[in-house]
Structures are given as C-alpha cells and as structure tokens.
Design a protein around this motif. Structure first.
Motif, PDB file in Angstrom:
ATOM      1  N   VAL A  48      26.264  48.973  49.250  1.00  0.00           N
ATOM      2  CA  VAL A  48      25.975  47.124  48.991  1.00  0.00           C
ATOM      3  C   VAL A  48      27.044  46.504  48.882  1.00  0.00           C
ATOM      4  O   VAL A  48      27.265  45.420  48.854  1.00  0.00           O
ATOM      5  CB  VAL A  48      25.118  47.494  47.534  1.00  0.00           C
ATOM      6  N   GLU A  51      28.798  45.883  52.277  1.00  0.00           N
ATOM      7  CA  GLU A  51      27.950  44.454  52.839  1.00  0.00           C
ATOM      8  C   GLU A  51      28.269  43.357  52.019  1.00  0.00           C
ATOM      9  O   GLU A  51      29.086  42.033  53.014  1.00  0.00           O
ATOM     10  CB  GLU A  51      26.447  44.672  52.827  1.00  0.00           C
ATOM     11  N   THR A  52      28.514  43.330  51.051  1.00  0.00           N
ATOM     12  CA  THR A  52      29.300  42.301  49.752  1.00  0.00           C
ATOM     13  C   THR A  52      30.217  41.656  50.137  1.00  0.00           C
ATOM     14  O   THR A  52      30.571  40.795  50.479  1.00  0.00           O
ATOM     15  CB  THR A  52      28.878  42.577  48.581  1.00  0.00           C
ATOM     16  N   ARG A  55      29.949  39.942  53.388  1.00  0.00           N
ATOM     17  CA  ARG A  55      30.102  38.781  53.999  1.00  0.00           C
ATOM     18  C   ARG A  55      30.836  37.728  53.253  1.00  0.00           C
ATOM     19  O   ARG A  55      30.599  36.360  53.265  1.00  0.00           O
ATOM     20  CB  ARG A  55      28.205  39.202  52.379  1.00  0.00           C
ATOM     21  N   ASP A  72      21.184  48.013  42.538  1.00  0.00           N
ATOM     22  CA  ASP A  72      21.843  46.995  43.285  1.00  0.00           C
ATOM     23  C   ASP A  72      22.334  45.268  42.859  1.00  0.00           C
ATOM     24  O   ASP A  72      23.686  44.578  44.195  1.00  0.00           O
ATOM     25  CB  ASP A  72      21.127  47.109  45.259  1.00  0.00           C
ATOM     26  N   CYS A  73      21.299  44.770  43.145  1.00  0.00           N
ATOM     27  CA  CYS A  73      21.346  43.376  42.151  1.00  0.00           C
ATOM     28  C   CYS A  73      22.508  43.169  41.540  1.00  0.00           C
ATOM     29  O   CYS A  73      23.430  41.840  41.926  1.00  0.00           O
ATOM     30  CB  CYS A  73      19.957  42.560  41.621  1.00  0.00           C
ATOM     31  N   ARG A  76      25.968  43.341  43.478  1.00  0.00           N
ATOM     32  CA  ARG A  76      27.007  42.235  44.089  1.00  0.00           C
ATOM     33  C   ARG A  76      26.634  41.944  43.172  1.00  0.00           C
ATOM     34  O   ARG A  76      27.972  40.999  43.561  1.00  0.00           O
ATOM     35  CB  ARG A  76      25.217  41.894  45.322  1.00  0.00           C
ATOM     36  N   GLN A  80      30.758  40.435  43.893  1.00  0.00           N
ATOM     37  CA  GLN A  80      30.822  38.697  44.182  1.00  0.00           C
ATOM     38  C   GLN A  80      31.767  37.594  42.863  1.00  0.00           C
ATOM     39  O   GLN A  80      32.870  37.299  43.274  1.00  0.00           O
ATOM     40  CB  GLN A  80      29.714  38.081  43.922  1.00  0.00           C
ATOM     41  N   LEU A  97      26.768  33.790  48.460  1.00  0.00           N
ATOM     42  CA  LEU A  97      26.281  34.812  47.864  1.00  0.00           C
ATOM     43  C   LEU A  97      25.297  34.604  48.568  1.00  0.00           C
ATOM     44  O   LEU A  97      24.049  33.901  48.415  1.00  0.00           O
ATOM     45  CB  LEU A  97      26.915  33.645  45.661  1.00  0.00           C
ATOM     46  N   SER A  98      23.899  35.757  47.812  1.00  0.00           N
ATOM     47  CA  SER A  98      22.980  36.360  48.233  1.00  0.00           C
ATOM     48  C   SER A  98      22.349  36.937  46.660  1.00  0.00           C
ATOM     49  O   SER A  98      22.792  37.223  45.812  1.00  0.00           O
ATOM     50  CB  SER A  98      22.525  37.944  49.108  1.00  0.00           C
TER      51      SER A  98
END
Length: 98
Positions: A48, A51-52, A55, A72-73, A76, A80, A97-98
């Motif tokens: 995680v 990947e962040t 991104r 996970d949220c 992330r 960020q 941003l996801s």
C-alpha cells in the motif's frame, strides 16, 4: 513529486500510524516500516505504501512508517498527506489521490 522538506502525518494511537518523510541525501527512495502486526500484514502495508508513493510520483526520499494496526485507507491517507506536506504542495492534483 519531489520531497523537499521533512514532514509528518498521523499519530501513534491504536489503529493509526505515523508517517515521516524527508529528502533523500543520495537521490534514492528508502522505505522503513515498523509495525506491531508486521508478521501478519507487513507485505500488505509495504504494498500500500509503495503503490501510494508510485501514484504520487515519488522516486526519492526517506519514508518512515510506524504502524499501530491501521487499515489500508488510513495508510494511504497518511502517506499522501506526509508527501504533500514534504513536497510543499499548494496546488493538489486530485486525480493522483485515491
């Protein structure tokens, strides 16, 4: 995105994490993860975070994660936030941003 200064995001409370970012002295990306649940979820936490960072376009810097069982949220969001603070971003590209 380039990390130009040290920055923090998060807490050391249960179910949260603290993310610290700093510029890289040698131009490499170094990721350090400490977690109370490293045996069970270490690979997922690393995935995680990686990947962040990808991104966001982070290719260099020191990223230290001190996890206390975050979802996970939360991971992330904290990564960020720390990166945006460390990059001194005023304008945010929301599509990254996801």
């Amino acid at each position: 995105m380039q990390i130009v200064k040290e920055a923090l995001a998060g807490t050391l409370e249960s179910s949260d994490l603290l993310v610290k970012v700093a510029p890289a002295a040698d131009g490499r990306l170094e990721l350090v993860i400490e977690s109370e649940v490293m045996r069970q979820f270490g690979a997922q936490i690393r995935r995680v975070v990686a990947e962040t960072l990808e991104r966001l376009g982070v290719t260099a810097g020191l990223v230290v994660v001190e996890d206390k069982g975050a979802l996970d949220c939360a991971i992330r969001a904290r990564v960020q936030t720390a990166v945006l603070r460390g990059a001194g971003q005023v304008q945010i590209d929301w599509s990254r941003l996801s």
